[in-house]
Design an enzyme around this catalytic site. Structure first.
Site, mmCIF file in Angstrom:
data_model
loop_
_atom_site.group_PDB
_atom_site.id
_atom_site.type_symbol
_atom_site.label_atom_id
_atom_site.label_comp_id
_atom_site.label_asym_id
_atom_site.label_seq_id
_atom_site.Cartn_x
_atom_site.Cartn_y
_atom_site.Cartn_z
ATOM 1 N N ALA A 55 0.821 -1.219 0.000
ATOM 2 C CA ALA A 55 0.000 0.000 0.000
ATOM 3 C C ALA A 55 0.851 1.262 0.000
ATOM 4 N N GLU A 107 0.920 5.530 -2.019
ATOM 5 C CA GLU A 107 0.725 6.399 -3.174
ATOM 6 C C GLU A 107 1.953 6.160 -4.035
ATOM 7 N N THR A 149 11.217 0.627 -3.913
ATOM 8 C CA THR A 149 11.516 0.997 -5.296
ATOM 9 C C THR A 149 12.993 1.322 -5.490
ATOM 10 N N ASP A 150 13.458 1.163 -6.727
ATOM 11 C CA ASP A 150 14.839 1.561 -7.034
ATOM 12 C C ASP A 150 14.998 3.086 -7.024
ATOM 13 N N GLU A 151 13.862 3.816 -7.030
ATOM 14 C CA GLU A 151 13.963 5.278 -7.067
ATOM 15 C C GLU A 151 14.610 5.857 -5.811
ATOM 16 N N TYR A 154 7.743 11.424 -3.816
ATOM 17 C CA TYR A 154 7.398 9.995 -3.780
ATOM 18 C C TYR A 154 8.599 9.164 -3.323
ATOM 19 N N SER A 155 9.742 9.332 -4.016
ATOM 20 C CA SER A 155 10.876 8.450 -3.693
ATOM 21 C C SER A 155 11.437 8.767 -2.305
ATOM 22 N N ALA A 156 11.320 10.044 -1.887
ATOM 23 C CA ALA A 156 11.774 10.388 -0.535
ATOM 24 C C ALA A 156 10.886 9.710 0.507
ATOM 25 N N SER A 157 9.569 9.635 0.212
ATOM 26 C CA SER A 157 8.671 8.987 1.184
ATOM 27 C C SER A 157 8.937 7.483 1.234
ATOM 28 N N LYS A 158 9.278 6.899 0.091
ATOM 29 C CA LYS A 158 9.605 5.463 0.094
ATOM 30 C C LYS A 158 10.930 5.236 0.829
ATOM 31 N N ASN A 210 12.694 5.965 -22.859
ATOM 32 C CA ASN A 210 11.239 6.148 -22.976
ATOM 33 C C ASN A 210 10.791 6.241 -24.431
ATOM 34 N N PRO A 222 9.866 17.873 -13.245
ATOM 35 C CA PRO A 222 10.923 18.444 -12.391
ATOM 36 C C PRO A 222 11.644 17.332 -11.631
HETATM 37 P P1 NAD Z 1 -0.805 1.281 -7.110
HETATM 38 O O1 NAD Z 1 -0.846 2.760 -6.995
HETATM 39 O O2 NAD Z 1 -1.302 0.629 -8.349
HETATM 40 O O3 NAD Z 1 -1.624 0.630 -5.903
HETATM 41 C C1 NAD Z 1 -1.500 1.075 -4.580
HETATM 42 C C2 NAD Z 1 -2.629 0.453 -3.762
HETATM 43 O O4 NAD Z 1 -2.473 0.864 -2.399
HETATM 44 C C3 NAD Z 1 -4.026 0.919 -4.197
HETATM 45 O O5 NAD Z 1 -4.885 -0.190 -4.295
HETATM 46 C C4 NAD Z 1 -4.471 1.864 -3.078
HETATM 47 O O6 NAD Z 1 -5.874 1.877 -2.894
HETATM 48 C C5 NAD Z 1 -3.741 1.272 -1.879
HETATM 49 N N1 NAD Z 1 -3.484 2.239 -0.804
HETATM 50 C C6 NAD Z 1 -2.883 3.448 -0.904
HETATM 51 N N2 NAD Z 1 -2.811 4.034 0.306
HETATM 52 C C7 NAD Z 1 -3.379 3.175 1.193
HETATM 53 C C8 NAD Z 1 -3.607 3.213 2.599
HETATM 54 N N3 NAD Z 1 -3.253 4.275 3.318
HETATM 55 N N4 NAD Z 1 -4.213 2.150 3.191
HETATM 56 C C9 NAD Z 1 -4.597 1.080 2.450
HETATM 57 N N5 NAD Z 1 -4.416 0.993 1.114
HETATM 58 C C10 NAD Z 1 -3.817 2.035 0.496
HETATM 59 O O7 NAD Z 1 0.700 0.873 -6.800
HETATM 60 P P2 NAD Z 1 1.585 -0.284 -7.429
HETATM 61 O O8 NAD Z 1 2.173 0.187 -8.700
HETATM 62 O O9 NAD Z 1 0.834 -1.546 -7.380
HETATM 63 O O10 NAD Z 1 2.775 -0.307 -6.359
HETATM 64 C C11 NAD Z 1 2.681 -1.116 -5.195
HETATM 65 C C12 NAD Z 1 3.913 -0.882 -4.348
HETATM 66 O O11 NAD Z 1 5.087 -1.183 -5.097
HETATM 67 C C13 NAD Z 1 4.081 0.567 -3.886
HETATM 68 O O12 NAD Z 1 4.554 0.544 -2.554
HETATM 69 C C14 NAD Z 1 5.132 1.134 -4.822
HETATM 70 O O13 NAD Z 1 5.874 2.147 -4.171
HETATM 71 C C15 NAD Z 1 5.977 -0.082 -5.087
HETATM 72 N N6 NAD Z 1 6.654 -0.077 -6.394
HETATM 73 C C16 NAD Z 1 5.946 0.040 -7.553
HETATM 74 C C17 NAD Z 1 6.633 -0.032 -8.780
HETATM 75 C C18 NAD Z 1 5.910 0.080 -10.106
HETATM 76 O O14 NAD Z 1 6.579 0.080 -11.136
HETATM 77 N N7 NAD Z 1 4.598 0.141 -10.146
HETATM 78 C C19 NAD Z 1 8.007 -0.202 -8.809
HETATM 79 C C20 NAD Z 1 8.692 -0.260 -7.596
HETATM 80 C C21 NAD Z 1 8.003 -0.236 -6.397
HETATM 81 O O1 DAU Z 2 11.357 2.696 -10.745
HETATM 82 C C1 DAU Z 2 10.256 2.241 -10.011
HETATM 83 C C2 DAU Z 2 9.142 3.250 -10.075
HETATM 84 O O2 DAU Z 2 8.606 3.168 -11.394
HETATM 85 C C3 DAU Z 2 8.058 3.027 -9.040
HETATM 86 O O3 DAU Z 2 8.587 3.201 -7.749
HETATM 87 C C4 DAU Z 2 6.871 3.972 -9.242
HETATM 88 O O4 DAU Z 2 5.832 3.639 -8.344
HETATM 89 C C5 DAU Z 2 6.395 3.824 -10.671
HETATM 90 O O5 DAU Z 2 5.365 4.747 -10.919
HETATM 91 C C6 DAU Z 2 7.540 4.036 -11.655
HETATM 92 O O6 DAU Z 2 8.004 5.421 -11.600
HETATM 93 P P1 DAU Z 2 8.374 6.234 -12.933
HETATM 94 O O7 DAU Z 2 8.283 7.666 -12.650
HETATM 95 O O8 DAU Z 2 9.627 5.716 -13.543
HETATM 96 O O9 DAU Z 2 7.153 5.715 -13.867
HETATM 97 P P2 DAU Z 2 6.222 6.488 -14.906
HETATM 98 O O10 DAU Z 2 5.440 5.434 -15.626
HETATM 99 O O11 DAU Z 2 5.489 7.610 -14.291
HETATM 100 O O12 DAU Z 2 7.283 7.097 -15.925
HETATM 101 C C7 DAU Z 2 8.209 6.276 -16.625
HETATM 102 C C8 DAU Z 2 9.077 7.177 -17.471
HETATM 103 O O13 DAU Z 2 8.282 7.746 -18.520
HETATM 104 C C9 DAU Z 2 9.667 8.350 -16.708
HETATM 105 O O14 DAU Z 2 10.971 8.623 -17.206
HETATM 106 C C10 DAU Z 2 8.735 9.512 -17.040
HETATM 107 C C11 DAU Z 2 8.272 9.186 -18.441
HETATM 108 N N1 DAU Z 2 6.906 9.640 -18.817
HETATM 109 C C12 DAU Z 2 5.874 9.273 -17.977
HETATM 110 C C13 DAU Z 2 4.579 9.661 -18.277
HETATM 111 C C14 DAU Z 2 3.427 9.274 -17.372
HETATM 112 C C15 DAU Z 2 6.683 10.354 -19.963
HETATM 113 O O15 DAU Z 2 7.631 10.639 -20.721
HETATM 114 N N2 DAU Z 2 5.405 10.733 -20.253
HETATM 115 C C16 DAU Z 2 4.344 10.441 -19.450
HETATM 116 O O16 DAU Z 2 3.192 10.850 -19.782
#
Ligand code: NAD
Ligand code: DAU
Length: 373
Positions: free
Chosen positions: A85, A87, A135-137, A160-164, A259, A293
């Protein structure tokens, strides 16, 4: 029989993880605690088999609510917490960071603290696991060379990455201070079914289907290391079963792409699927727009540790798994349409309207007006 408390299981990775666990671990039960933000969708579990339904409980609730957490721990006595869970979208964290501090930092703290209390009350069972998904961020940005290892210093760029990063530190501190068996995974960019279309890959797929502009931030040469979500889920099961408490494991797909390469590939693959013969390539929809940014230039994971210690490596080939992902979206337009609510439209408008260089107008409409979209 293992009882897992999954947080955020109605989001993208959590949903895939639960379906994966049902498939490969017939003895595991799941309690899915999710507050259902815009990113959570309980319909992802509508088609469970009767046998899977028996092993599944959904609880709508917030990880910041200690009363609910206490009740869940007392009722189900989970053997493990798998904490997804959060954001999760960088752009949203730039527009509204407070939700990231509250959910990702305060929420993780609550979950850790309730887990610690109950774990202690139960006599510190050594097999209990708290798996924190990160996350790797947190490692910041790489130049054109090098990889993130588990020893790379933390250097987050976005709220986001600071909170993680903060939540990772808490998970580590709860191991060192209280002995709570926490494990941390830091993975790269996931893609696959059920991903909310604010993220790059599903956003581009849906915009191409709708013939909408494809916004590329900056010069489009930022690099991400793409990990198919099922590979990720497999790694998480491995870490749960075999990982050492107190340890961190990096998980990556070994598929670095710029990208712009990704977007062009999606254009070409979708054009051949949608048989847009006679039409111009969807590449014509690409628009370079104002950069994000603090946009990290490159992420790349060194996954040697998880390979050597736990025997995991990614299995899916990027281009093939991308095609599987596109086919999933094309065959799940009901799911897509249920997502495209007023909230989604509002986000798209807010995030992209402020980026110079793009009109989020419908190109078909523009053409009618005599403009070249
Ligand atoms: P997502 O945004 O698709 O889903 C997040 C889920 O968490 C949602 O269902 C939301 O309702 C729930 N949630 C948010 N705040 C909550 C709270 N306070 N209490 C209960 N539920 C809550 O996210 P995701 O892409 O599935 O990512 C899941 C996890 O993996 C996150 O912690 C994210 O930081 C991490 N992560 C994601 C990626 C990626 O590429 N998507 C990569 C690395 C790490
Ligand atoms: O690296 C892991 C992370 O990957 C996770 O921790 C995050 O939860 C997940 O959202 C993702 O972060 P990114 O910022 O890398 O993902 P995003 O899909 O938002 O963007 C991927 C790349 O594409 C990034 O360099 C920004 C760029 N981008 C993104 C969007 C949405 C665009 O160029 N245009 C866009 O409209």
């Amino acid at each position: 029989m293992k009882n897992l408390l999954i947080t955020g299981g109605a989001g993208f990775i959590g949903t895939n993880f639960i379906h994966h666990v049902f498939k490969i671990r017939p003895n595991w039960r799941v309690i899915n605690l999710d507050k259902l933000t815009y990113a959570g969708n309980p319909c992802n579990f509508e088609n469970l088999s009767p046998e899977e339904s028996e092993r599944y409980r959904f609880i709508r609730g917030d990880i910041r609510d200690t009363v609910i957490l206490d009740r869940i721990f007392n009722t189900y006595n989970p053997d493990a917490v798998v904490h997804f869970a959060a954001e999760s979208h960088v752009d949203r964290s730039i527009q509204g960071p407070i939700a990231f501090i509250e959910n990702n930092i305060q929420g993780t703290f609550n979950l850790l603290d309730v887990s610690r209390r109950i774990w202690k009350h139960n006599g510190n069972p050594p097999d209990f696991r708290f798996l924190h998904i990160s996350t790797d961020e947190v490692y910041g940005s790489l130049g054109s060379e090098g990889y993130f290892t588990e020893k790379s210093p933390y250097d987050p760029s976005s709220p986001y990455s600071a909170s993680k990063a903060a939540s990772d530190h808490l998970a580590k501190a709860y191991f060192r201070t209280y002995g709570l068996p926490t494990l941390i995974t830091n993975c790269s960019n996931n893609y696959g079914p059920y991903q909310y279309p604010e993220k790059l890959i599903p956003l581009m797929i849906l915009n191409i289907i709708d013939e909408k502009p494809l916004p590329i931030y900056g010069d489009g040469k930022n690099v991400r290391d793409w990990l198919y979500v099922i590979d990720h889920c497999d790694a998480l099961v491995r870490v749960l079963e075999k990982g050492d408490p107190g340890e961190t494991y990096n998980i990556g797909g070994g598929a670095e792409r710029q990208n712009i390469e990704i977007v062009e590939l999606i254009c070409d693959l979708l054009d051949s699927r949608l048989r847009h013969t006679g039409k111009k390539s969807s590449r014509r929809l690409i628009r370079f727009v104002t950069d994000r940014p603090g946009h990290d230039r490159r992420y790349a994971i060194d996954a040697t540790k998880i390979k050597n210690e736990l025997g995991w490596s990614s299995k899916y080939h990027f281009e093939q798994a991308l095609e599987t992902t596109m086919d999933w979206y094309l065959s799940h337009m009901d799911w897509v349409n249920s997502i495209l609510s007023g909230d989604y439209r509002k986000w798209i408008k807010e995030n992209y309207a402020q980026r110079a260089g793009i009109k989020m107008n419908d190109p078909a409409e523009e053409k009618k007006k005599g403009n070249n979209p």
